[in-house]
Each structure stands twice: as structure tokens, then as C-alpha cells.
Design a protein around this motif. Sequence first.
Motif, PDB file in Angstrom:
ATOM      1  N   HIS A  29       3.900  51.223  99.221  1.00  0.00           N
ATOM      2  CA  HIS A  29       3.752  49.765  99.267  1.00  0.00           C
ATOM      3  C   HIS A  29       3.259  49.383 100.661  1.00  0.00           C
ATOM      4  CE1 HIS A  29       4.401  45.640  97.966  1.00  0.00           C
ATOM      5  NE2 HIS A  29       5.007  45.395  99.118  1.00  0.00           N
ATOM      6  N   ARG A  30       2.208  48.592 100.676  1.00  0.00           N
ATOM      7  CA  ARG A  30       1.605  48.201 101.950  1.00  0.00           C
ATOM      8  C   ARG A  30       2.575  47.343 102.771  1.00  0.00           C
ATOM      9  NH1 ARG A  30      -3.964  47.741 103.251  1.00  0.00           N
ATOM     10  NH2 ARG A  30      -4.402  48.176 101.055  1.00  0.00           N
ATOM     11  N   VAL A  31       2.697  47.647 104.046  1.00  0.00           N
ATOM     12  CA  VAL A  31       3.547  46.861 104.932  1.00  0.00           C
ATOM     13  C   VAL A  31       2.932  45.465 105.077  1.00  0.00           C
ATOM     14  CG1 VAL A  31       4.511  46.649 107.249  1.00  0.00           C
ATOM     15  CG2 VAL A  31       4.298  48.912 106.177  1.00  0.00           C
ATOM     16  N   PRO A  32       3.692  44.406 104.816  1.00  0.00           N
ATOM     17  CA  PRO A  32       3.140  43.051 104.912  1.00  0.00           C
ATOM     18  C   PRO A  32       2.611  42.746 106.312  1.00  0.00           C
ATOM     19  CG  PRO A  32       5.239  43.024 103.762  1.00  0.00           C
ATOM     20  CD  PRO A  32       5.083  44.403 104.334  1.00  0.00           C
ATOM     21  N   HIS A  33       1.648  41.825 106.365  1.00  0.00           N
ATOM     22  CA  HIS A  33       1.008  41.476 107.632  1.00  0.00           C
ATOM     23  C   HIS A  33       2.004  40.973 108.677  1.00  0.00           C
ATOM     24  CE1 HIS A  33      -2.929  41.879 105.758  1.00  0.00           C
ATOM     25  NE2 HIS A  33      -2.524  41.112 104.769  1.00  0.00           N
ATOM     26  N   GLU A  34       3.104  40.374 108.197  1.00  0.00           N
ATOM     27  CA  GLU A  34       4.052  39.756 109.126  1.00  0.00           C
ATOM     28  C   GLU A  34       4.942  40.766 109.845  1.00  0.00           C
ATOM     29  OE1 GLU A  34       2.994  37.001 105.799  1.00  0.00           O
ATOM     30  OE2 GLU A  34       3.789  39.054 105.925  1.00  0.00           O
ATOM     31  N   PHE A  35       4.830  42.047 109.478  1.00  0.00           N
ATOM     32  CA  PHE A  35       5.683  43.082 110.064  1.00  0.00           C
ATOM     33  C   PHE A  35       4.862  44.070 110.891  1.00  0.00           C
ATOM     34  CE2 PHE A  35       8.223  41.624 106.519  1.00  0.00           C
ATOM     35  CZ  PHE A  35       9.522  41.696 106.987  1.00  0.00           C
ATOM     36  N   SER A  36       5.469  44.559 111.966  1.00  0.00           N
ATOM     37  CA  SER A  36       4.843  45.622 112.758  1.00  0.00           C
ATOM     38  C   SER A  36       5.887  46.705 113.038  1.00  0.00           C
ATOM     39  CB  SER A  36       4.304  45.074 114.083  1.00  0.00           C
ATOM     40  OG  SER A  36       5.330  44.459 114.836  1.00  0.00           O
ATOM     41  N   GLN A 169      15.991  51.624  96.056  1.00  0.00           N
ATOM     42  CA  GLN A 169      15.935  50.663  97.155  1.00  0.00           C
ATOM     43  C   GLN A 169      17.242  50.719  97.935  1.00  0.00           C
ATOM     44  OE1 GLN A 169      13.427  48.999  98.227  1.00  0.00           O
ATOM     45  NE2 GLN A 169      11.984  49.198  96.519  1.00  0.00           N
ATOM     46  N   PRO A 170      17.202  50.358  99.247  1.00  0.00           N
ATOM     47  CA  PRO A 170      16.056  49.858  99.994  1.00  0.00           C
ATOM     48  C   PRO A 170      15.146  50.980 100.485  1.00  0.00           C
ATOM     49  CG  PRO A 170      18.002  49.819 101.380  1.00  0.00           C
ATOM     50  CD  PRO A 170      18.447  50.299 100.030  1.00  0.00           C
ATOM     51  N   THR A 171      13.890  50.865 100.114  1.00  0.00           N
ATOM     52  CA  THR A 171      12.855  51.784 100.572  1.00  0.00           C
ATOM     53  C   THR A 171      11.645  50.963 101.017  1.00  0.00           C
ATOM     54  OG1 THR A 171      12.191  52.056  98.251  1.00  0.00           O
ATOM     55  CG2 THR A 171      13.556  53.787  99.204  1.00  0.00           C
ATOM     56  N   THR A 172      10.808  50.579 100.041  1.00  0.00           N
ATOM     57  CA  THR A 172       9.524  49.931 100.333  1.00  0.00           C
ATOM     58  C   THR A 172       9.562  48.411 100.276  1.00  0.00           C
ATOM     59  OG1 THR A 172       9.007  50.178  98.002  1.00  0.00           O
ATOM     60  CG2 THR A 172       8.202  51.893  99.470  1.00  0.00           C
ATOM     61  N   SER A 173      10.700  47.832  99.980  1.00  0.00           N
ATOM     62  CA  SER A 173      10.758  46.385  99.788  1.00  0.00           C
ATOM     63  C   SER A 173      10.951  45.662 101.119  1.00  0.00           C
ATOM     64  CB  SER A 173      11.901  46.014  98.845  1.00  0.00           C
ATOM     65  OG  SER A 173      11.979  44.620  98.712  1.00  0.00           O
ATOM     66  N   ASN A 363       7.461  35.853  98.844  1.00  0.00           N
ATOM     67  CA  ASN A 363       6.108  36.124  98.379  1.00  0.00           C
ATOM     68  C   ASN A 363       6.112  37.386  97.534  1.00  0.00           C
ATOM     69  OD1 ASN A 363       5.259  33.938  99.893  1.00  0.00           O
ATOM     70  ND2 ASN A 363       4.551  35.171 101.618  1.00  0.00           N
ATOM     71  N   GLU A 364       5.561  37.286  96.335  1.00  0.00           N
ATOM     72  CA  GLU A 364       5.603  38.412  95.410  1.00  0.00           C
ATOM     73  C   GLU A 364       5.005  39.674  96.019  1.00  0.00           C
ATOM     74  OE1 GLU A 364       4.779  38.294  90.740  1.00  0.00           O
ATOM     75  OE2 GLU A 364       2.929  38.658  91.863  1.00  0.00           O
ATOM     76  N   GLN A 365       3.984  39.527  96.841  1.00  0.00           N
ATOM     77  CA  GLN A 365       3.300  40.706  97.373  1.00  0.00           C
ATOM     78  C   GLN A 365       4.134  41.484  98.384  1.00  0.00           C
ATOM     79  OE1 GLN A 365      -0.304  39.465  99.282  1.00  0.00           O
ATOM     80  NE2 GLN A 365       0.730  38.375 100.924  1.00  0.00           N
ATOM     81  N   THR A 366       5.218  40.909  98.889  1.00  0.00           N
ATOM     82  CA  THR A 366       6.103  41.654  99.790  1.00  0.00           C
ATOM     83  C   THR A 366       7.116  42.487  99.020  1.00  0.00           C
ATOM     84  OG1 THR A 366       7.814  39.955 100.003  1.00  0.00           O
ATOM     85  CG2 THR A 366       5.913  39.794 101.473  1.00  0.00           C
ATOM     86  N   VAL A 367       7.149  42.302  97.705  1.00  0.00           N
ATOM     87  CA  VAL A 367       8.132  42.970  96.854  1.00  0.00           C
ATOM     88  C   VAL A 367       7.434  44.080  96.070  1.00  0.00           C
ATOM     89  CG1 VAL A 367       9.856  42.645  95.057  1.00  0.00           C
ATOM     90  CG2 VAL A 367       9.293  40.748  96.607  1.00  0.00           C
ATOM     91  N   PRO A 368       7.819  45.338  96.221  1.00  0.00           N
ATOM     92  CA  PRO A 368       7.189  46.396  95.428  1.00  0.00           C
ATOM     93  C   PRO A 368       7.347  46.108  93.940  1.00  0.00           C
ATOM     94  CG  PRO A 368       8.596  47.336  97.127  1.00  0.00           C
ATOM     95  CD  PRO A 368       8.867  45.867  97.114  1.00  0.00           C
TER      96      PRO A 368
END
Length: 593
Positions: A29-36, A169-173, A363-368
Motif C-alpha cells: 500500500h502506497r504511503v500517503p503523501h501526508e507521511f514521511s 493489521q496494523p501493517t499497511t493502514s 480518506n479511503e485511499q489511506t486505507v488498504p
Amino acid sequence: MSTILFTAALLSLCAATPLQSRYVVKETHRVPHEFSREGNAPSQALIRLSVGLKQGRFHELEKQLYEISDPDHSHYGQYLSLDEVNELVKPKDESLELVQEWLHQHVDPKNINYSPARDFLTFILPVAKVERLLETKYSVYRHVDGSTIIRTPEWKLPLHLHDHVTAIQPTTSFIRAVPQSKTYLNVPGTVGHPLPYGPSNGTVDQVCNTRAVTPLCLRTLYGTVDYKPKVPGQNQVALTDYLGELNNRSDTEIYLQRYRPEAVSAAYKFRQISIANGTLQQTPNSPAQLRAGTGIEGNLDAETILGISWPTPLLAWSTAGDPPFAPDIDNPTVDNEPYLTWVNYVLKQDFVPQVISNSYEDNEQTVPYSYANVVCSQFAQLSARGVSILFGSGDGGVGGVQPGGSCLSNVNNQTQFIPLFPSSCPYVTSVGATVNFKPEVAAYDPRNKFSSGGGFSNYFPQPKYQAEAVSEYLDTIGEEFSPLYNKSGRAYPDLAAYGVNYTIIWNGTLRLVDGTSASTPAMAAIFALLNDALISNGKPPLGFLNPWLYKKGKKAFVDVTSGSALGCNTTGFPATKGWDAVTGFGTPVSPAN
């Protein structure tokens, strides 16, 4: 000859074992833009891991759910028991045996907890051991707001388990479960600051004021002011708290004393239950909590529900599992995401309140997808037992959970309308917000950019119950935004209620709050009163609302045809005649309309 046979058998065993135990990527799962990423996760940090197994007959449960929720079906209202639900979703023996065999190599069997249906196995391990279990690497990620979280963008399983495990979970979420009421306004003066409220037996014009909306206004607006509950206790309503949110009893007492004095004792009588060490704090907020506005959401929910549906008993669940997490000595466990923790707890209970208000979205896209699908299937189990699950549709229009939120897709870095979860789950009812009284219009507040949310899921297909209504809407709005959303996805919201300038008491003082976090508990309280009337007449409660709503229940709602779900530098989805993706079928029939 015996030596040759032994050698052949040994070679055969050696050839089979690597294939059986070979790890293959199960999920990324792609790391959301808001996280580094900041660095490696502490190896001794403890993770409470939940392993979801493929449910044996979920398709049959879903079939029965739609039958018992269809007002024209002979099974309507014949809700399933806890045991009946568990029998339908329990995993096949093969799945359970294979997963246990694998886990017992890494976890002491006596430390594994099972859900009643044995479709979820939960245990606690240090990060280092979880990394070996899943052949992965956890890291610390920092959100743009400064909070941190421990997650991994990819994990693996032995190949032979891929068809038996649905999620871990918790893994990619990277879910954050954002409360939809952060757009609040300070009110000058004290609790006694004069605001017009009108006579208790007045008209909407007499008791309602757009500058400060009270329970009396909402009860009058939606025609419940004269209804006296007949079976409180037999009928109940509930709310959820996540992320350390609070329901402060002393604030609630002040609120009810001012706006529903006959209900004031309820401030100290409503039940509070802690899940996974969720907070039940009743002491004054710390300076950090005051800065964060902790309790604004929780107070809004409790005060609104009690102000409308009293004396219907209220239950408040407080669930730990705040995703932005930094382990310390006092709280060393990286908890699971709150929705899964909460719903798996509730599914174990023999009795569950008939209506549950949830004021959180992400946001749905942050949820695997695996996580969203598993949680959504758990909601289906709860719905099949006759429970109405309500979620606010969001405060950012088509742009996500927050006013001014990101409209950037994690998939292709292109602009996109961002759907929300759990509103995108087809087994829950999503509630939008309105403003003004004659007529009500889709909510927008220019002071804080709050805009009632709406959209189309990228994960869940459009359920049959809404296909006709959504098709008519898409024909109406044409192709203007067609590249920005998934026309075939589950569409939301399903209905709406007033959602601007709600009065609340927080930290002993008056505040005004906007949000679908306001409209959702109001709508939950109204459905609780409807259930009271049904149960008192020997009928079942409404249960899962959507099939009823899209077929017949829509006649009990007033169409909202003005306004839109502003966001992403667009006008967003417009309110139109019939169902629309900003107010659903509209608001409850009322004397104001």
C-alpha cells in the motif's frame, strides 16, 4: 534398497518444504503523501496484531442481510441472532488449522485471543518478532501535523496461506479516523450569553435561529418535539469515541440544564464503556487537551443525542487505538486501527443498541483495500442483527475529510475527488449536512470552509439498492466531473440533517460547531425515536436502513435541491431533485417544509 528409498524420501521432503513455507508478498500500500519515513521502528515496541481469516459463508450472510432489510421481502425485520451470524462467518476448518499451524511457530497458543466466530485471531508481539512473522520491516512515519505512526508499506505470507488470510493489521493502514467536527467557533461571553431560543411549544420560526441551533429547534424542525418515548431501555442508542475523545459529564449537565432541563439527570446516567483501554476521563482537560480541542467531538455527540432522544438510554464506547502513535512506558502497545478494534468488540455483545452514531471518517485511499473490506464485512454482521450504523459523510465536500483537504490521488498523483471510508461501505448509512430552514440547502460555511461531503467509492461497487437513484443523478449532472470519480462505486451520502452552528458546552463554556459530526448524532437520535415507536407497537426496529430508504423510506424525507459539495477547486457534486451526492434523499419530513 532401503538407503535409496530413504534418500528419495528425504529429497522429496526437502523439495516440498521450501514451497510450503515460501513467503510471497500478500499486500502493498502506497504511503500517503501526508507521511514521511523517519527511521526504523523500535524493535521492542509491542504490536497488537489482528489476523483476519476468510469467512466461510459471507455471501450467504450478505444475501440474508438484504432480505431482512427489504421492506417488500417476506423476511423483512427477521434479524439474525449473534449465534446465527457467527455460524455464517466462521472460517472453514482448513483455514483455521493452517493459520494456527503457522502462528504457533511464532506465538504461544495461550496468548492468542479468538473472536466468537474464530474469524479473527489477536495477539501481542514485539516489532522484531512481527517483522519475522510477516517478512517485513516496520518504520516510524511522521504526519505533516507532527504526530507519528508505526507501519509498513508491504508484508508477506507463506504462499499456502494467501487464500485463507484476508487481512493483517496494523501493517499497511495509515488510517487516522478524523472527527468531523473540528470546524468549531468560539462564542464571546459566558454560558449565559443571551441567544434567542423561543417558547417550548413554538413554531420553527419561533424556536430556531441559524446563529445558534438548539435541541428544541431540531426537535421542532423534524417533528419529534411532542413524542414521548414509550420503551426506553428496550430501545437504546449509542455513540463511538476514538482518538482519545471524551464525553464530559459536567459539560453535558450544564448543556442539558440549559437546553433540556427535564433530561439533566441523564448527564450522569448514560453508560460509558472502555474498549482496549479507551479513555473515560472525567477530570478537567490538560493544557494539551485544551489546545487540541479534546472533547469537542465527544460532547457534541452526547449532548445532541440526549437533547433530542431522552429518555432513550445512551451508551458511549471509548476505543483506544489512536493511529498517530508514539510508544512510551505508559502505553507501550501499538494498537490496531480503531474501527476494527471497536466493531470486533461490539460483535461479541449479546445486546447492541439499535442505532449507533459514528462521527469519524478517513480518506479511503489511506486505507488498504484489505482493511476496508474486512471492516466493512464486520459492519455487515452488525447490520444483520438489526442495527442501524450511521457515519457522517465528511466536512470537505468532494475533497476529503477536512475543509481544504488534499485532492491528490495516491495512485497516479493526479487530481481526484477523494471518497471517504467508512461512508463508502455499502452496509452503513452515510449522513450529509444542511443549513438554513426554509428551505434547507446543502451545508457550506464560508467562515471555516466546511462543506458537506459526498462521493463515490473506489473500493466498493455500487449496491443494487441504490443503482436506479444514482443512475438518474448521473444522467442529471452529465459529464462535467466524470474523470474525477468512479461512477460505478458505492455512492454517498444516503440522507442528511441540519449541521451548522450547533450549540455545545465544552470546558464549561458555550461553543458553536459545524459538521456532519453534528448532523449524524441528530439523525441517530431521530431514528432512535422512530425505533421506539416501532418497538412499542410490537414491530422490529428499522435495522440496516439503506434498502428501506432507497425503496420506500425516501418518502419520509424532504428533497434538498440547492447547494453542492464544494471542494478540489470545483463546485463539486450539486444537490438536485431526487437523490444526490451531497444530501442523499434529503432531510426528515418536518413542519418547516
